[in-house]
Design an enzyme around this catalytic site. Structure first.
Site, PDB file in Angstrom:
ATOM      1  CG  ASP A 202      -1.896   1.148   1.199  1.00 42.83           C
ATOM      2  OD1 ASP A 202      -2.933   1.011   0.527  1.00 42.83           O
ATOM      3  OD2 ASP A 202      -1.632   2.179   1.852  1.00 42.83           O
ATOM      4  CG  ASN A 210      -4.985  11.193  -5.117  1.00 41.33           C
ATOM      5  OD1 ASN A 210      -4.259  11.345  -6.095  1.00 41.33           O
ATOM      6  ND2 ASN A 210      -5.566  10.038  -4.843  1.00 41.33           N
ATOM      7  CG  HIS A 215      -7.639  13.118  -8.092  1.00 40.16           C
ATOM      8  ND1 HIS A 215      -7.790  12.017  -7.294  1.00 40.16           N
ATOM      9  CD2 HIS A 215      -8.448  14.085  -7.545  1.00 40.16           C
ATOM     10  CE1 HIS A 215      -8.654  12.263  -6.325  1.00 40.16           C
ATOM     11  NE2 HIS A 215      -9.070  13.518  -6.449  1.00 40.16           N
ATOM     12  CG  ASP A 219      -4.117   9.211 -12.191  1.00 34.07           C
ATOM     13  OD1 ASP A 219      -4.498   8.546 -11.204  1.00 34.07           O
ATOM     14  OD2 ASP A 219      -4.900   9.784 -12.975  1.00 34.07           O
ATOM     15  CD  GLU A 245      -4.766   3.885  -1.487  1.00 32.24           C
ATOM     16  OE1 GLU A 245      -5.067   4.120  -0.309  1.00 32.24           O
ATOM     17  OE2 GLU A 245      -5.581   4.001  -2.443  1.00 32.24           O
TER      18      GLU A 245
END
Length: 337
Positions: A202, A210, A215, A219, A245
């Protein structure tokens, strides 16, 4: 169907008083039957196709040379072009068709040859070759179009299959594909006892990334992290985006200690890597829970234990692997706690 057809025409020739012609057609029916029996016994499709082409080629040669009944034998040659392209490919079919054209020219132009018993008028020859050339070109165009359409369908199917098992953002396997691979690896473990391990990973505080950087930056982090995974894991290992994630790495033929070592190497690689999006430097760390099938009875148990270990790593402060690995220098060995 071919056998029934040959037997039927041979019977008609017999009742018409053409016994030699009927025996010949029946003989070809037997050859076709033997070819089918050979395929049933061996399932050798290539040999069956080759044998059928030889039999059909000999049959058409006989029909052209003998004229069949009332010199209508050459008319059966119209069956040959579509059959050729169906059983072979464009290149081989065209080559064999040209050879058959040459054979027909020899029979038509040299009726005095010992195996030729039929004579044809010039008008019949012109019409025969004109219509046969037209049919052959038409069959070639149709087969070429069919092959192109088949190629496009195969490509579309492959693209759909790839999309169905691949995460679009990262290019890694998706959850569905990973579940199938886990099931396959678990079956292999049950059959042969080959152990495997998994690492559930994780990205720490990804929501903060984010919220702070946007965002698009998130990405970029996911894509960059995916590239790191691909570089760290072995060729036999499989990495997947498990969701959001979270990532899952399947490690075949790997013990718990070996999996912990790989996970720690990945953690250190991520910590040392500079993640950037635009002009922003983004601090990124990971936590991971590792588990071996030796410590679980089912796949569900394996995934649950990896999730528990991941939670422990986060509770212990993140940017670490669980279970923890410590070195016992006095024994010169690794152990998991």
């Amino acid at each position: 169907m071919a056998i029934v057809f040959l037997v039927g025409i041979g019977s008609k020739a017999w009742y018409a008083g053409h016994s030699t012609h009927s025996y010949t057609l029946w003989s070809f029916a037997v050859l076709v039957g033997l070819n089918m029996l050979y395929f049933a016994a061996t399932t050798n499709r290539a040999a069956q196709k080759g044998g059928l082409l030889v039999v059909v080629g000999l049959l058409f040669t006989y029909l052209i040379a003998s004229g069949g009944e009332s010199n209508t034998g050459p008319l059966w040659f119209y069956v040959f072009p579509p059959l050729l392209f169906y059983l072979t490919n464009l290149k081989a079919g065209t080559a064999m068709l040209l050879f058959c054209f040459l054979l027909a020219v020899i029979v038509f132009q040299f009726p005095e040859l010992p195996f030729v018993t039929a004579e044809y008028s010039m008008d019949f020859k012109i019409r025969f070759f004109a219509t046969l050339i037209f049919e052959s070109i038409f069959c070639f165009v149709l087969e070429a179009g069919r092959l192109r359409a088949r190629g496009r369908l195969i490509e579309l199917a492959q693209n759909h299959e790839y999309a169905a098992r691949t995460d679009e953002l990262t290019g890694l396997s998706n959850r569905r594909d990973m579940l199938n691979r886990l099931a396959g690896e678990f079956s292999r473990y049950q059959r042969s006892g080959h152990h495997f391990s998994i690492a559930l990973i994780d990205l720490d505080l990804f929501k903060t990334i984010n919220d702070r950087f946007g965002h698009d930056a998130g990405d970029d982090v996911l894509r960059r992290f995916s590239d790191l995974i691909k570089n760290v894991i072995r060729q036999t290992d499989i990495a997947a985006r498990w969701g959001g994630e979270e990532f899952l790495v399947l490690l075949p033929d790997t013990s718990l200690l070996q999996a912990l070592t790989l996970a720690e190497r990945l953690r250190a690689e991520v910590a040392d890597t500079r993640f950037e999006s635009g002009k922003s430097h983004i601090p990124v760390t990971i936590s991971a829970g590792v588990c071996s099938i030796a410590n679980a009875n089912t796949l569900d148990d394996l995934l649950k234990q990896a999730d528990i270990n991941l939670y422990s790593a986060k509770e212990a402060g993140r940017n670490q692997i669980a279970p923890r690995v410590r070195s016992r220098e006095q024994k010169g060995a690794w152990s998991a706690t």
